[in-house]
Design an enzyme around this catalytic site. Structure first.
Site, short mmCIF file in Angstrom:
data_model
loop_
_atom_site.label_atom_id
_atom_site.label_comp_id
_atom_site.label_asym_id
_atom_site.label_seq_id
_atom_site.Cartn_x
_atom_site.Cartn_y
_atom_site.Cartn_z
N CYS A 39 44.49 31.98 39.61
CA CYS A 39 43.97 33.05 40.12
C CYS A 39 44.51 33.43 41.66
O CYS A 39 44.15 34.72 42.19
CB CYS A 39 42.46 32.77 40.34
SG CYS A 39 41.75 32.44 38.92
N HIS A 46 38.63 40.95 37.75
CA HIS A 46 39.37 40.03 38.22
C HIS A 46 40.72 39.99 37.40
O HIS A 46 40.90 39.15 36.47
CB HIS A 46 38.83 38.44 38.46
CG HIS A 46 39.80 37.37 38.83
ND1 HIS A 46 40.74 37.59 39.53
CD2 HIS A 46 39.47 36.02 38.66
CE1 HIS A 46 41.28 36.30 39.47
NE2 HIS A 46 40.49 35.54 39.36
N CYS A 77 39.59 31.06 45.01
CA CYS A 77 39.67 29.75 44.42
C CYS A 77 40.63 29.63 43.32
O CYS A 77 40.95 30.84 42.80
CB CYS A 77 38.06 29.31 43.90
SG CYS A 77 37.65 30.45 42.72
#
Length: 400
Positions: free
Chosen positions: A90, A356, A386
């Site tokens: 991510c 996302h 994160c």
């Protein structure tokens, strides 16, 4: 030598399923659209750019075979333009910008394009497999669990309730609705089109009218896998102080799956003089931080404090934070760890509302916070995410 951000561009985000508006659009097209638009907006001489660095998490099918170089070829910049694709899960989009900054600060490059792309409607998350989750010799001794279990573990360990998370998610949508209505996303490409036919004009996932009451009817997303597949027991085995996993995350208080791409133009002072444009910000500090892979998603706080500490800054020195809303509990824990209030965090909403797109999000957040710093005439911003496997990443920027 300083590394400057001269501009940032992102696409609108489309829902990451077969009904999403961008499902028919390839990730190569989305990436190329950003490359062409940042060139157009800055009247950029393409021969000045050395390389394209793109984050992309699921590098198979449409996103395989080094999509960064594929986009470079399609961009019209010329055969000289190289491309490299990276994967820090991510954090990939922000890692791309950080690596570009490192190239610039070292003196090895003057000007690069860095960002990310993810077409989650066309290339399903997890399609690339990987030993981290599939090889028992890695997963069992590492106490590896799915990210949703990690998020519920965070909520259980620090006492965040379902109402806490749903209230945070509701606020994310409310802020995104306001930002959309007021046209705050200056770095966004407002229209994705093919041959003049408009495909999408706004971030598709924002839901006006989202409420705590409405979200309360959604079923927990990770309870069955936690209880039936035994992942709760794995997590508790690593964290015995947690008596049971309270499954409080669901589709409404977790990040939405979407498609999208983003690019930043990163260079030194000499590059800006050659282009004849002024930088919007400089990259002040970057940091990564490794955490326990079971709880996995707690790296935001330590990565942010590490980045601040490198340059003698405190959390109070940052005007605005962008903390990726992977799951609501992740942001609540990060704010508590860093010691900041929600009024300076994700002020225009976040991934719970807008989505996302894994490899692109970090780069999108750079543009989001920079737009808002300029709108409010503020100075410093921190972007942090994160990362799966137990990592955190943070970047501090300052307007110039």
């Amino acid at each position: 030598m300083e590394a400057y951000i001269y501009d940032t561009i992102r696409t609108v985000r489309g829902k990451g399923n077969k009904k999403g508006a961008l499902n028919t659009i390839t990730p190569t097209y989305l990436s190329t659209l950003c490359l062409k638009e940042i060139r157009r907006r800055n009247d950029l001489d393409p021969t000045l750019v050395d390389d394209v660095i793109l984050g992309c998490v699921t590098q198979v099918m449409d996103q395989g075979s080094n999509i960064a170089k594929t986009a470079a070829i399609k961009s019209g910049y010329g055969d000289h333009l190289c491309g490299v694709t990276l994967n820090r899960f991510c954090g990939s989009g922000l890692e791309s910008i950080n690596q570009a900054a490192a190239y610039v600060k070292s003196g090895f490059s003057e000007l690069l394009l860095a960002g990310g792309v993810e077409s989650m409607s066309r290339v399903k998350m997890g399609s690339d497999g990987g030993a981290l989750f599939l090889d028992p010799s890695v997963a069992l001794p590492g106490h590896i669990v799915p990210q949703g279990i990690s998020a519920d573990l965070i909520a259980s360990k620090w006492g965040y309730t379902r109402n806490d998370l749903d209230a945070f998610a509701t606020e994310s949508h409310r802020r995104a609705v306001v930002a959309e209505s007021e046209g705050r996303f200056n770095s966004r490409i407002s229209v994705v089109d093919i041959n003049g036919v408009v495909v999408l004009e706004r971030d598709e996932n924002i839901r006006p009218g989202t409420s705590v009451e409405g979200l309360s009817g959604l079923q927990p997303s990770f309870q069955m896998m936690g209880e039936m597949a035994g992942f709760d027991a794995v997590a508790i085995g690593k964290y015995p102080e947690v008596e049971f996993i309270n499954h409080v995350h669901h589709a409404g208080n977790s990040s939405a799956i979407v498609d999208g791409a983003a690019i930043a133009l990163v260079g030194n002072k000499i590059a800006g003089e050659k282009m004849g444009i002024k930088p919007r910000a400089k990259i002040v500090s970057i940091a990564i931080y490794g955490t326990d892979p079971t709880i996995m998603l707690t790296g935001i706080g330590p990565a942010t404090l590490k980045a601040l500490g490198k340059v003698g800054m405190k959390p109070s020195d940052i005007d605005l934070f962008e903390i990726n809303e992977a799951f609501a509990a992740v942001v609540l824990r990060a704010m508590e760890h860093i010691g900041i209030e929600q009024d300076i965090v994700n002020v225009n909403g976040g991934a719970i509302a807008m989505g996302h797109p894994l490899g692109a999000t970090g780069a999108m957040l750079v543009g989001t916070v920079l737009d808002e710093l300029e709108r409010r005439d503020l100075s410093t911003g921190c972007i942090t995410l994160c990362i799966g496997g137990g990592m955190g990443i943070a970047t501090i920027i300052e307007r110039v």
